[in-house]
Structure formats: C-alpha cells, structure tokens
Design a protein around this motif. Structure first.
Motif: not given
Lengths: 200, 464
Positions: A1-4, A114-115, A165-166, A173-174
């Motif tokens: 996942m790309t980091p956000f 990642g949304i 945690y989320k 991006g974990y």
C-alpha cells in the motif's frame, strides 16, 4: 500500500444514502481473479446504460467533478463483504471516502486497501455537499496525522476518529498480514495451550 | 462479571491484544469458495507462504456454478476460470475441496452445518457476508474480505476490534403461515440496514428457541442485512440433536466432551448487552420487501410507506422508481413473473418440504417461471428420496442443481430487467438478480403462494 499522510483535493459528490456494494461493484464483475482493473466498473450500472453509453446525469460522467475524495450519503458500503468494492474505489482514483456512517465490513476492507473512510457529522456532510454544489472545484484537506478534515471554502475544520493501529498502517503503507506474521510464536503458543473442540 | 455467549466464544479465541483495542483472534474454521479466494491464494504465492493450517480450511464452488448440467463444462468462460482456479489452488495448497461433482458440494453456508463442520463455540469465517448463518449454532461466524482471507490462510488469525453486543428477544408463538424468514425480515424492517452496524447480535426468546436449526440458520443468515457483524443463537438440545452423527461431528467420548463444553456457553443471567430490543412474535405477519434494500419490508397486507422512521421519502421514491411501484399502495395482488426458491437463506430440506406442502395439487401459474435450487447435493438427494422433486416438477417448478444461483445471478440464472421475482434469498438491491431485475424478498411459503397464484399473495389465505 502506498503511504498516506496528507491530501488536498477537490471532491466528487454522491448524495445518496445506503449505497450498497452491489451498486459499487455488481456481482458479474466479481469473476476477475486479480485485484486490477476494477475502477472501470465502479458504479457500473449507475454509470452506463444498457448500451454501455455513459449516463449523462451520473456524477462520475460529469467532468466538472474530479478529485481523490468521494463524498457519500449515510450507510455507505452496506451489503456484501466483497472487498472488490474497495478495490474499485481505489482503482478509480479515490483515496478518501467521506460520509456520516459506514457499513462495518466495507470500512475494514477500505482500510485494508489504503482507503480512508472518514466519518463526519450529518450536519457537516450537508455543508460539504452544499460547498461542492456551489463550486465543484472546491477543495478539502485531509490530514491523517492530525486527524483533521478541512473544508477550504468555509474554513470549517473537524477532527475524525481512526483506530491508532490502522492509522499507523495507512501512514506507513503497512498491511495487517505483516503484523500477524510477526505474531507467529504467540499464535503457536495459543494452539498448544487451548482445549480445542473445533476439529475432532 | 456475567458473560454473554458472544463474550465466551470471542474471549476464548483472543491470542493477544495491541494497545488501542485491536485483538488477534484465532480462527477455528475457514470456509472458502471460488469468488473471494483467487486473489488470496495469489497473495500467498507471491509472498512465498504456505497455507498455515490445512486441516482447518474447506472449499466449495457455489457462486458461479450452473444449476443445470453441472456435469458439463461451464459455458461462461470467466465463471469457468474461477472454478478451475479454485481447483488448481486447492490442489497446490492441499485444501479439501467439495467442488462440482463432489457429493458434498453446495452453498458454503449450507454444507458447513450439514457436515458437522459448523458447531457451537467456534470462530468461523468465510469471504462471504452470509457467514453469519453459522451463528445459529452458537458460533462466532462472520464474513471477511479477500485480504482477510489471505491473512487467515497465512496465520490462521485476524486482527479485529471486538464489536459491541446487542440482544434481540422475540417472545411468543408465530401464527400459522409465519416463519423464521418473516421474523428476520420484520426485525430488519424495524431497525434498518444500518441498525446493527458495530454490533454482534444474539437472538433469544421463546420464538427463537422454538425454531428448528434450519429456522435459526435463516434468522442468523440475514444478520448482515441489518449491518451487524454477525448473529448467534445459544446452543441447546435442538442444536445437539441436529449435530449428532453428522459426517464430521465429534464421536464417542469426543462427542460427550464437546456437548459438556457447549452446555457452558449460553449467556449468563445478568450479562450486559449494549443494546437490547424486544419484539412479540404475534405482531409478525408474512413479510414482503417492496423496495431496494432488505430493510424496506412490510407485512403483506400493509401499504408501501411514503416515508418511515427508517427510510426517508427520497430513498423510497428512488426505490419506487426502480421497482415500478407506488408508495401508499399495497403490494398484495401485484402480478409477478419469476419465483426463486433457493439461496443460503432458504434452500434446505425443511424449506423444500414447506413449498411442496403449500403447493399440494396446485400448479405454477401461467406466465410464471419458478425455479427451486436445493442448497447442496445432500439436500437435493434427500429431496429426491422424499419424492419432493417429482411433486415440484409435476406442479410446474424447475428442480435444479445446487448453487447460489439467482440470489445474485453470477451464473446464468438471472431475472430479466423489469421483471418481478419473489425470492427466498436475502438481498433486493438494484440489479442484484440481474440488471433491472425487481426482487421481492419473502419466505418459502410466500414464494410458493406467489408461484401458484402468479401474484404477491397472503399465504395465510391459501394455507391447507
């Protein structure tokens, strides 16, 4: 996942309540065996008519509405557990969905992909819809680290909740599987020590 | 502190906790099917991981399979590909597969219980929201997304926060013609499709206790339609009697030990629920849905509301436009075109018997296409041994082979645009049974009544 971490974008309005996962991605598109390409079929039956022509009155077909933020009415994502709904939303280009209420399984699926499902009050949701109606290019800023959502037109800033945690997962991006794999020893210990009536 | 059934099962499966409320929950049993597993297997493969616990996972093909000519190649290439991939993946990862042609094949939530895989006190997941069905046995069972399917395959665990608890009590006796399906449609019509979001529901009360296991499965199956994470019913002698002697049920001293454990599970007196709701069975009449979500339901004699506590006027107007119906008018006597008796909600032997019993010597009305899809090969064989198939065919129903079929129309069993289908399934969303299809959810008795009259009918008026 790309980091956000932070996002400023215009938003696409979908002022409909109870949008279910059969609308987000109809069952006939669940036959894919990979995670790619679902964006094409996002809201398929609202977007295209029987002749596969774009329906003029559907928001995704209106070029004045763009952006990585989808703003939707309450109880977004109810119905099936199909994660394909989250894949379709992400693949189409949305990074954030804003609503006053999310269905549970959809919320989890979104976070796992990642949304960010961002909850605002019903009053604030109405304000957002009005802002966009008055100016389709209006922008909004989502700051995940600060947990704030800002309507750049009215200046309203609101904080939103997210599981810590989320939040860490999205920022870095974990995904969950990395964490669970790191718990192997504890899981094996659990299996050894329990009394198990599930298999015999 | 007094514990609920849900507390006891959930807490016994917590491996560890992350500060902030996320818990690692051990999953006893994992059911998979062809639609939500391919990407999960791909993920395992690309990470170079084995399937951690092969003995805890069972597979079947149900969503895409045809319900006629199951012994021939699947015509739809995409459906065929998914079913083939399931077979290939199960072979590669050594997973027990009850696929097409296997005597145990069927809808995943029908085969688990009938094989004795489902049982009280376990955690069970599947990439399908109707996994809540298994809660009828006092299991903590719920639907998960494909990424979570991969997590369970790799670690036999999930990372979750514990839901809040709700108890829904239904007291009293159901009137003739009123069934388990009507109970759950009634409850959802009262609280809406978001009313249970964030909660795990326990169904209790004398009306629930009086239900057979199949009736309890119908109720728990639709827990997701009120937004609940899952729904369960405390195990009792009815549960034990159902499970005794099933293919994979415990035997001998294992059975005795299991039953002794299961008897410790029911909710304790004074246990706390975050929300408690009470309903009277006597207030429930045969239900139908009139709109485009399972909460848009009403008693068959009522008129479609213009707006309600649960749905605003705009939502109902939109639904009426799609359904070609009018708010303020009744649905009774509406002509219908299709009847679908099947799905994980209602496709078990008692449902088929109920249909045959109601139909008697009557015939399917002219212009109505009525299909009966047994939930599994085992249900089908039992129906045939009881002569139900012959009676159904003589009456003008089609008796098909097992699968999810017209519940969601991923296979060829679709309802054409603009046609009305009275369906024993669980969702009436726009396009669910096919683009433009108009679904009316109901019980098997109500579906049978509609089949023989060609209209939405109050089954109580034609009960034998």
């Amino acid at each position: 996942m790309t980091p956000f971490k932070k996002l400023t974008s215009s938003a696409v309005p979908l002022p409909i309540e109870d949008v279910d996962t059969d609308q987000i991605i109809p069952a006939r598109f669940l036959k894919a065996v990979t995670r790619e390409g679902f964006g094409e079929n996002l809201f398929r039956d609202w977007r295209y008519d029987k002749q596969n022509e774009p329906k003029e009155d559907f928001v995704l077909n209106n070029p004045i509405y763009t952006g990585q933020i989808l703003v939707a009415g309450a109880n977004f994502g109810c119905g099936s557990s199909r994660e394909h709904a989250a894949w379709a939303i992400g693949d189409f280009g949305f990074r954030v969905v804003v609503s006053s209420y999310f269905a549970d399984i959809f919320r989890g699926n979104a976070l796992n992909n990642g949304i960010l499902p961002l909850v605002v009050s019903p009053a604030l949701l109405d304000e957002i819809f009005v802002t966009i109606e008055n100016n389709p290019a209006a922008t909004f800023t989502v700051d995940l680290e600060a947990q704030t959502f800002k309507n750049e037109t009215t200046g309203t800033v609101t904080t939103f909740d997210i599981d810590s945690y989320k939040k860490t997962c999205l920022i870095n991006g974990y995904d969950d599987i990395d964490y669970l794999l790191s718990q192997r020893d504890l899981i094996e210990k659990f299996e050894r020590e329990r009394v198990d009536y599930s298999l015999a | 502190m007094a514990k609920t059934l849900f507390d006891k099962v959930w807490d016994a499966h917590v491996v560890t906790e992350i500060p902030g409320g996320n818990q690692v929950l051990y999953i006893d049993r994992h059911l998979i099917h062809e639609v939500t597993s391919p990407q999960a297997f791909n993920g395992l493969r690309s990470r170079g991981l084995p399937l951690l616990r092969k003995d805890r996972i069972v597979a079947t093909a149900d969503h895409n399979v045809p319900t006629i000519d199951q012994d021939k190649p699947i015509k739809d290439p995409l459906g065929a590909k998914q079913v083939r991939m399931l077979s290939e993946n199960c072979a590669e990862f050594d997973v027990d597969l009850y696929g097409l042609g296997h005597p145990y094949q069927g809808i995943v939530h029908v085969i688990g219980p009938e094989l004795g895989i489902t049982r009280p006190g376990i955690t069970m997941v599947c990439g399908d929201s109707h996994t809540s069905t298994h809660g009828a046995f006092g299991a903590v069972a719920f639907g998960i997304g494909t990424s979570q399917v991969e997590q369970v395959m790799a670690t036999q665990c999930l990372l979750l926060t514990k839901p809040k608890s709700m108890r829904i009590n239904i007291e009293g006796d159901l009137a003739p013609g009123v069934t388990a399906k009507d109970i759950i449609l009634y409850v959802i019509s009262r609280i809406g499709t978001g009313g249970g979001t964030g909660y795990f529901v326990e169904y209790a009360g004398s009306a629930i206790r009086a239900l057979s296991m199949e009736g309890r499965m119908t109720v728990c199956n639709m827990s997701i339609e009120m937004g609940a994470r899952g729904g369960l019913i405390a195990p009792d002698e009815t549960t034990f009697a159902y499970l005794k002697g099933r293919e994979f049920s415990p035997r001998g001293k294992d059975w005795k030990a299991a039953v002794a454990h299961w008897k410790t599970l029911p909710t304790e007196k004074d246990a706390h629920f975050d929300v408690e709701l009470n309903y009277e069975a006597a207030n429930i009449s045969p239900m139908v849905t009139y709109g485009t979500n399972p909460g848009m339901g009403m008693g068959v004699k009522e008129s479609i509301p213009v707006s309600s506590e649960v749905h605003n006027k705009a939502s109902i107007d939109k639904a009426m436009k799609y359904m070609g119906l009018e708010a303020g008018t009744p649905l009774e006597h509406q002509a219908i075109d299709y009847v679908f008796i099947g799905s994980c909600t209602n496709s078990r032997i008692e449902d088929l018997r109920a249909v045959v019993g109601l139909v008697g010597d009557r015939k399917v009305a002219d212009g109505v296409t009525a299909i009966v899809v047994p939930g599994s090969q085992q249900v089908s064989r039992q129906a045939i041994s009881e002569g139900l198939d012959k009676k159904l065919v003589a009456a003008g129903f089609q008796f098909r082979e097992a699968g999810c079929s017209a519940c969601l129309g991923m296979n060829a069993d679709k309802v054409p645009a603009g046609k009305y289908c009275v369906s024993t399934s669980n969702r009436n969303f726009e396009g669910r049974q096919g683009p433009g299809a108009r679904t009316i959810l109901a019980s098997p008795l109500m579906a049978a009544a509609a089949a023989v009259t060609g209209k939405v009918t109050d089954v109580r008026e034609i009960l034998n």
